[in-house]
Each structure stands twice: as C-alpha cells, then as structure tokens.
Design an enzyme around this catalytic site. Structure first.
Site, PDB file in Angstrom:
ATOM      1  CG  ASN A  13      17.586  15.710  44.695  1.00  0.00           C
ATOM      2  OD1 ASN A  13      18.368  15.210  45.490  1.00  0.00           O
ATOM      3  ND2 ASN A  13      16.981  15.014  43.740  1.00  0.00           N
ATOM      4  CG  MET A  89      13.732  17.875  33.241  1.00  0.00           C
ATOM      5  SD  MET A  89      14.747  16.425  33.649  1.00  0.00           S
ATOM      6  CE  MET A  89      14.360  15.370  32.258  1.00  0.00           C
ATOM      7  NE  ARG A  90      16.301  25.004  28.562  1.00  0.00           N
ATOM      8  CZ  ARG A  90      15.803  24.704  27.347  1.00  0.00           C
ATOM      9  NH1 ARG A  90      14.645  24.116  27.252  1.00  0.00           N
ATOM     10  NH2 ARG A  90      16.453  25.012  26.260  1.00  0.00           N
ATOM     11  CB  ILE A  91      21.628  20.110  27.415  1.00  0.00           C
ATOM     12  CG1 ILE A  91      21.221  18.637  27.587  1.00  0.00           C
ATOM     13  CG2 ILE A  91      23.124  20.231  27.163  1.00  0.00           C
ATOM     14  CD1 ILE A  91      21.440  17.788  26.365  1.00  0.00           C
ATOM     15  CG  ASN A 106      23.338  17.262  37.069  1.00  0.00           C
ATOM     16  OD1 ASN A 106      22.205  17.618  37.410  1.00  0.00           O
ATOM     17  ND2 ASN A 106      23.523  16.232  36.257  1.00  0.00           N
ATOM     18  CG  HIS A 108      22.973  11.053  36.210  1.00  0.00           C
ATOM     19  ND1 HIS A 108      22.068  11.444  35.242  1.00  0.00           N
ATOM     20  CD2 HIS A 108      23.250   9.752  35.963  1.00  0.00           C
ATOM     21  CE1 HIS A 108      21.826  10.422  34.445  1.00  0.00           C
ATOM     22  NE2 HIS A 108      22.527   9.376  34.858  1.00  0.00           N
ATOM     23  CG  ASP A 144      24.254  13.169  33.034  1.00  0.00           C
ATOM     24  OD1 ASP A 144      23.989  14.183  33.697  1.00  0.00           O
ATOM     25  OD2 ASP A 144      23.387  12.524  32.420  1.00  0.00           O
ATOM     26  CD  GLU A 173      18.548  11.267  43.002  1.00  0.00           C
ATOM     27  OE1 GLU A 173      18.287  12.451  42.746  1.00  0.00           O
ATOM     28  OE2 GLU A 173      18.023  10.331  42.364  1.00  0.00           O
TER      29      GLU A 173
END
Ligand code: GRF
Length: 215
Positions: A13, A89-91, A106, A108, A144, A173
C-alpha cells in the site's frame, strides 16, 4: 501538504501511495516512512523512491505512550498534515490519535464494521460471509472504528483461502487508499461526526462507493 506513512510490513500500500505521489496524481510530498520493524519491506520501497525512513524499534522505549510521543514529535517537526497507517501493526495511543484528529487514516481489509482486528480473512471465511472488501477510514481511539471514507466490496468464493481472498481485496486496497488520500489533499473531504462526505463524488457506483475517479 506533507504526508507520512506508518508501515510495519511488506509495504505494498505504501508503494502505491508513493507511485501516486511520484506521478503527480497526488499533489503532496511524501515526507517520511515511519516503521517499527527493521525487516519491513516498506523500508526498501522507501529507498527506491528516495523517501526518508525513520526506523523506531519499540523495544527501545519504556512504554507505548513514550513511543508514540516520539513519533508525534517527529511528525510535528516535519510539519506533516496527514498520517497514513498502511499495515502498521501497532495500536496508536489516544495522545497520538488526538494530535492528528481527522488527519490520520487507516486501511483495513474488510467491510467495516464487520471483521475488525486481526486474522480478518480467516474470520470472514469461517463466518461464511458472501462479500468482503476494504475500508479506508479516519482513525479514532477504537480499533478499526473511525469514520469511513471509502469502501470497496469483493465477492467471497466457495474455494477461497485466506490468501486468495486477501489477494482479491489487496488489489482494491491499492486503488482506494491513494484515492482517499488524493481527496484529502484536494480538500474534498467533509467530516460531520461519523459521517464523511467526499464533495462532488459519485455515490451511485458499485462496488466502490464513492466511485473511484483517479485510480
Ligand atoms: C493490508 O491488507 C492492510 O489492509 C492491512 O495490512 C496489509 C498491509 O499490506 N492493514 P502491505 O504492507 O500494504 O502490503
């Protein structure tokens, strides 16, 4: 306008965003790739495009708050106006989200609000859903859950595996993320509570709503 991408993995992406910026379709500067993983494929892509890389391994920080504070200070120093999470991959912490409210996106790989979180494609197949898709949304403090900008749908086929479904979705995407960023850069996005509208977009097309214009 300056954009930063945060990515932890392969970076496909990120690559599509970089291509759209390079070709002039997105009239912005891709100032920075921030990554938490030294093995991220995105790093090599950034080098190919001559984009600055900021590698910040989480283990060098005592906690999430201090880690995110560091990223926010770098982004502010660079005068970044839009932050794009692309396989990050981190919140992100509340402080980070608040610092870039309505300015952080973001992508998803499901039709949110269905199937948030991890292992999305496996869950979609186990559930027996007949459609899945991809969603670009603004980031809020949930996982999300933020306001949706654009979605694309794909069919789920009887023989699908998580990989085959992931690949079908990934192609979309790669189109909807650059499109959402372009709209943002052009100032065409209006946010009212949870409702996002793209000014002058077509809302009558299937399967991407609003209709793709440039990608
Ligand atoms: C994509 O499927 C994205 O939707 C998800 O993680 C994957 C990242 O792929 N959040 P890539 O690193 O952009 O190739």
């Amino acid at each position: 306008m300056k954009i930063a991408v945060l990515a932890s993995g392969r970076g496909s992406n990120f690559q599509k965003i970089a291509e759209a910026v390079k070709s002039g379709k997105i009239r912005a500067e891709l100032a920075l790739l921030v990554t938490d993983r030294e093995t991220a494929g995105a790093i090599n892509i950034a080098r190919e495009f001559g984009i600055n890389v900021c590698l910040l391994p989480f283990k060098k920080f005592p906690n999430r708050e201090s880690y995110d504070k560091k990223i926010v200070s770098i982004l502010k120093q660079e005068k970044v106006s839009l932050v794009c999470l692309a396989g990050y991959m981190r919140i992100v912490s509340q402080t980070f989200v608040k610092s870039f409210e309505n300015r952080m996106m973001n992508i998803h790989p499901s039709l949110l609000p269905a199937f948030p979180g991890l292992n999305v494609h496996r869950k979609v197949l186990e559930y027996g859903a007949k459609f899945s898709g991809a969603t670009v949304h603004f980031v809020d403090t949930g996982v999300d859950t933020g306001p949706i900008i654009i979605q694309a749908t794909v069919p789920v086929k009887p023989q699908d595996t998580p990989d085959s479904l992931a690949n079908r979705i990934l192609k979309w995407e790669h189109r909807i993320y650059p499109q959402a960023i372009k709209w943002f850069v052009e100032g065409r996005i209006t946010i009212s509570g949870r409702k996002v509208t793209v000014n002058d977009a077509s809302y009558a097309s299937v399967p991407v709503v609003p209709a793709l214009e440039d990608f």
